[in-house]
Write a protein that holds these residues in place. Structure first.
Motif, mmCIF file in Angstrom:
data_model
loop_
_atom_site.group_PDB
_atom_site.id
_atom_site.type_symbol
_atom_site.label_atom_id
_atom_site.label_comp_id
_atom_site.label_asym_id
_atom_site.label_seq_id
_atom_site.Cartn_x
_atom_site.Cartn_y
_atom_site.Cartn_z
ATOM 1 N N UNK A 1 0.560 -1.252 -0.180
ATOM 2 C CA UNK A 1 0.456 -0.055 0.276
ATOM 3 C C UNK A 1 0.290 1.044 0.582
ATOM 4 N N UNK A 2 1.985 1.108 1.060
ATOM 5 C CA UNK A 2 2.770 2.385 1.127
ATOM 6 C C UNK A 2 3.683 2.204 -0.184
ATOM 7 N N UNK A 3 4.087 1.053 -0.649
ATOM 8 C CA UNK A 3 4.838 1.999 -2.069
ATOM 9 C C UNK A 3 3.435 2.213 -3.517
ATOM 10 N N UNK A 4 2.324 1.501 -3.272
ATOM 11 C CA UNK A 4 1.815 1.600 -4.653
ATOM 12 C C UNK A 4 1.262 3.554 -4.336
ATOM 13 N N UNK A 5 1.109 4.131 -3.266
ATOM 14 C CA UNK A 5 0.940 5.514 -2.873
ATOM 15 C C UNK A 5 1.890 6.235 -3.353
ATOM 16 N N UNK A 6 2.706 5.608 -3.065
ATOM 17 C CA UNK A 6 3.707 6.377 -3.694
ATOM 18 C C UNK A 6 3.793 6.039 -5.541
ATOM 19 N N UNK B 1 0.708 5.913 -7.128
ATOM 20 C CA UNK B 1 0.256 6.878 -7.533
ATOM 21 C C UNK B 1 0.197 7.964 -7.868
ATOM 22 N N UNK B 2 1.092 8.470 -6.653
ATOM 23 C CA UNK B 2 1.550 10.279 -6.982
ATOM 24 C C UNK B 2 2.533 10.262 -8.448
ATOM 25 N N UNK C 1 1.857 12.621 -11.624
ATOM 26 C CA UNK C 1 2.616 13.681 -12.246
ATOM 27 C C UNK C 1 2.984 13.063 -13.618
ATOM 28 N N UNK C 2 3.542 11.907 -14.356
ATOM 29 C CA UNK C 2 4.064 11.265 -15.204
ATOM 30 C C UNK C 2 2.932 11.472 -16.570
#
Length: 883
Positions: free
Chosen positions: A746-751, A753-754, A758-759
């Protein structure tokens, strides 16, 4: 003589906009996306600032600007009677409810309802206590006591006041929602009850009791608001001095202790902490703004430049009829402002909501546990609009200048490219279509560079983001947070950072876990953080060398004094002591010496953690082979407090201890987070001792237990843990491999997503820029293409040439992206290896494999669409347009 021709310029501008609907859509989209990026960044930044400020206030315990600590009512009233103080409230400390085991529950008297409101204790139901036997409590305390949150319920409390045990049953007259972020729950009793309880004591008795024992019962905590959050510390020091007292920290030797006032500043207020922004945060924000500025500039500049070059004849004709350079620039700017009036407000709204949607993802990465909500500030829109307008203005300066400087003769002869005369080229290979296409890219090098840069930027950024996301190591994360398949302990252990430092484990909880089927192996983790250590002469010399080398934390005066006293041989240092079952010792890694489990089992050896857990150097107070003596508390041991001249507790030690001498077997790496109590003392000694020695000490505590469970029995085992921690005792917790894997993902997916968001925005900007450049470039060359057709070039050859041009754009962009994206990812992402836990750089080529073919398909499609647009008129019609 000057003519007032504003209306004419306005009419020309409006008609020109109506003629260029496609250009308008591209421009509005570009301005909207640029504004969206700026606003989203401001929305996330300001929103996260407000969210973390609110969480910090909850941790501190209130919204107040400053607080007075452990003062008398007389001192409180004199200090707060100052024009600088906008408002104030207070509470009186009574004691701690000892029968509430799962959470620290502090019993207090509140000055009024405003005290509760400012302390995040707003009553959901009921009122403040008025009668002697009434109580207002939070839901967490009531839940821990097994009492429903209903008015009229009986609440028994056991506490100590002025050294005497007290038991009292109260009637619940009000309750509020408990705050798990706060370090303690507040239970409020009435003023009438406190007066009865404290009968026979004066405030001076409370002060003397505090100086003797460190207990603050009967003393007042004052909470102060100033007109704003600027210069909080200066203001609180001034009101203390104005009242005739001395702020703590400014008292000189011999100052009357009754004149010294202890105070605190609410460090939650960001306006008082802006100077503490770390360089990493500043660089990150600066980098984000640079990316936005570059991407926004590229597309807006290119759109208006191509638009003006496309209509260069129109501006040249205006020049021939007397239009001035200033008027032509004004004509361009009027169009820009009109398009901005549509694009910027739309971007502001979309950016605000995009930022608010991303805030929960970003805050979750930083361990934020506060309530979610919409964080609004007018500055989000002010800054977003200003930066967007500035970007638009900067981007349009050059195109407007081109329009103002255009020469009528050059304008009539202009085609897409330079007007300079080129030297003739000779060759034996003939006019190949592919060579012609490559030569066309060189005709307008600036346009080619902008298109290539805008396309490359999105691929480079995607490579960096995907490399960063793929560099997180699940195995390292599990190793750091967990030993075995499950770990059980209090919630202060299972949280990444403890709230109350209460590591007591419910014996029934452990007994139930031990009785489960399928347990293959278990291990105990013990700790004792309340000991002091007397350095040996060798240890003292190394400790002094560490101090001289600047490797100690001397930020706090008391910590510095303790270190200097130990160096002088007059004091002790803090010690953190751990012990583990034999099955857990192999998880410790030696940096000097070797860990021999057979020798360690004899009970004559200890392991010493290297001095600085954050340093790459292996400095240590003791080395392998050194001998040291450790003290253990016994049943007869007593804790003795040491005080300074102001009567404040500055140190402590135990009496009647037993000593044992050990040999240092090895210096080890910092204990994994899964094997320590998530709290650390500065400049301390951390040792691992034999488990049997640790268990003899009354102060030692088993803070966690680990289990390895057969895979088929894991569902039943976890079901027991879940049921007990949710239904029986909520102060107990557990960690499991499956839940940690889910949290990490979840933490990695949150990063991700952000980063991907932007990309995506920058990618859309790049595609829009590319599409606009190709469309306008090909359409502006329709006369040139018509001329080529008129001298024998077929439609198929022209189409092939345009497709080759498109292919070259993507090929060049791809080569640049692969080169700079790979290098950028390596240097930027690998730099995070020692900054982010559970992170190790891993290269990936997936962004290039995905994006280059996609861009190629889009590029060919756009070129075909532009070609069809040029073929809507006959060759003769297109040739006549140039006459």
């Amino acid at each position: 003589m000057r003519n007032n021709n504003r209306k004419v310029i306005g009419k020309l501008s409006s008609r020109n906009m109506k003629k260029n609907r496609m250009r308008n859509l591209f421009a509005i989209g570009a301005i909207c996306l640029t504004s969206l990026l700026f606003t989203a960044v401001f929305s996330m930044g300001i929103g996260m600032g407000q969210a973390f400020q609110e969480q910090t206030m909850m941790e501190v315990g209130g919204k107040f600007h400053a607080g007075l600590k452990n003062v008398t009512r007389e001192q409180y009233e004199k200090i707060t009677d100052n024009p600088l103080v906008k408002s104030s409230s207070y509470n009186i400390y009574v004691g701690i409810a000892e029968n509430v085991k799962q959470r620290q529950a502090e019993i207090r008297v509140a000055s009024g309802i405003e005290e509760l409101d400012q302390s995040f204790s707003r009553l959901k139901e009921g009122r403040l206590p008025r009668e002697k036997g009434e109580l207002a409590a939070d839901t967490l305390t009531l839940e821990a006591l097994g009492i429903p949150a209903e008015i009229g319920e009986k609440v028994p409390l056991e506490f100590e006041f002025m050294g005497e045990k007290t038991e009292q049953e109260f009637t619940l007259c009000g309750w509020y929602q408990g705050n798990e972020i706060g370090h303690a729950s507040e239970l409020y009793v009435s003023q009438a009850y406190f007066e009865e309880l404290s009968r026979g004591y004066t405030e001076q008795d409370f002060v003397e009791h505090y100086r003797e024992t460190g207990e603050i019962c009967g003393l007042t905590a004052g909470n102060i608001f100033f007109s704003d959050a600027r210069n909080i510390e200066e203001n609180v020091q001034k009101i203390i001095q104005d009242a005739g007292y001395v702020p703590e920290g400014q008292a000189e030797e011999g100052t009357d202790p009754d004149k010294v006032i202890s105070y605190g500043v609410n460090w939650a207020y960001l306006t008082s902490r802006t100077e503490n922004l770390d360089m990493g945060t500043v660089v990150l924000l600066a980098g984000a703004f640079l990316v936005i500025l570059v991407t926004g500039y590229l597309i807006i500049y290119n759109i208006f430049q191509l638009s003006i070059l496309k209509e260069i004849r129109f501006y040249g004709l205006l020049k021939t009829v007397g239009t001035t350079k200033r008027q032509l620039k004004k004509l361009v700017y009027r169009q820009v402002w009109k398009l901005s009036a549509v694009g910027i407000p739309l971007g502001l709204l979309l950016g605000f909501f995009a930022g608010q949607m991303l805030i929960p993802l970003l805050t979750s990465l930083s361990g934020y546990e506060g309530p979610a909500g919409i964080y609004f500030s007018p500055w989000i829109f002010v800054f977003g609009a200003l930066f967007s307008l500035a970007t638009v203005f900067i981007s349009c300066r050059k195109p407007a200048k081109i329009a103002g400087k255009v020469s009528p003769v050059e304008a009539l002869r202009y085609t897409d490219g330079t007007v300079k005369r080129r030297r003739k080229k000779k060759g034996l290979k003939g006019g190949r279509i592919s060579r012609m296409a490559l030569a066309n890219l060189g005709r307008n090098k600036k346009k080619t560079a902008i298109v290539v840069l805008s396309v490359s930027l999105s691929m480079i950024l995607l490579e960096i983001v995907m490399t960063a996301v793929g560099s997180f190591r699940m195995d390292q994360y599990l190793e750091t947070r967990l030993t075995g398949d499950y770990m059980v302990g209090s919630v202060d252990f299972t949280r990444s950072s403890p709230m109350n430092m209460d590591y007591t484990i419910d014996e029934n909880y452990l007994a139930g876990a031990d009785s489960q089927t399928g347990i293959l192996e278990s291990g105990e983790l013990w700790g004792d953080r309340g000991m002091k250590h007397t350095l040996t002469e060798t240890g003292r010399q190394r400790y002094e060398a560490l101090y001289q080398a600047g490797k100690m934390n001397t930020e706090y005066e008391d910590t510095k004094e303790q270190a200097l006293e130990a160096i002088a041989g007059k004091g002790q240092i803090d010690e953190e002591r751990y012990a583990y079952s034999d099955s857990l010792l192999p998880k410790l890694k030696a940096v000097e010496g070797t860990i021999d489990l057979g020798k360690f089992a004899t009970g004559d050896y200890v392991l010493v953690q290297k001095f600085d857990r954050y340093s790459s150097e292996n400095d240590s107070i003791y080395k392998p082979g050194d001998r040291l003596t450790l003290s253990y508390t016994t049943e007869e041991s007593e804790e003795v407090f040491e005080y300074n001249e102001n009567g404040e507790v500055v140190n402590w030690h135990y009496t009647n201890t037993e000593e044992k001498e050990y040999e240092v077997m090895a210096v080890i790496e910092p204990l994994p987070a899964s094997m320590n109590m998530h709290a650390f003392s500065l400049n301390s000694l951390t040792v691992v001792v034999p488990l049997e020695d640790m268990k003899k000490s009354p102060n030692a505590i088993m803070f966690a237990k680990t289990y390895t469970v057969d895979e088929k029995d894991q569902p039943a085992f976890e079901s027991y843990l879940e049921n007990y921690t949710e239904q029986v005792n909520t102060s107990m917790g557990y960690l499991s491999k499956s839940s940690l894997e889910e949290d990490f993902s979840g933490m990695v997916n949150s990063m991700a997503t952000v980063g991907y968001a932007l990309c995506a925005v920058i990618g859309i900007i790049g595609i829009l820029n590319y599409a606009n450049s190709m469309l306008t470039g090909i359409i502006s060359r329709k006369q040139e293409l018509a001329t080529m057709q008129s001298i024998g070039m077929t439609k198929g050859q022209i189409k092939k040439m345009l497709l080759w041009e498109s292919g070259y754009y993507i090929l060049i962009s791809g080569l640049i992206s692969v080169a700079f994206g790979s290098l950028g990812a390596y240097y930027l992402v690998s730099a995070l290896n020692d900054v982010i836990m559970c992170f190790q750089y891993r290269y990936t080529a997936l962004p290039f494999i995905l994006m280059i073919p996609l861009c190629m398909v889009l590029g060919l499609g756009i070129s075909l669409a532009a070609y069809r647009q040029t073929q809507k008129k006959s060759v003769v019609e297109r040739l006549r347009e140039s006459e």
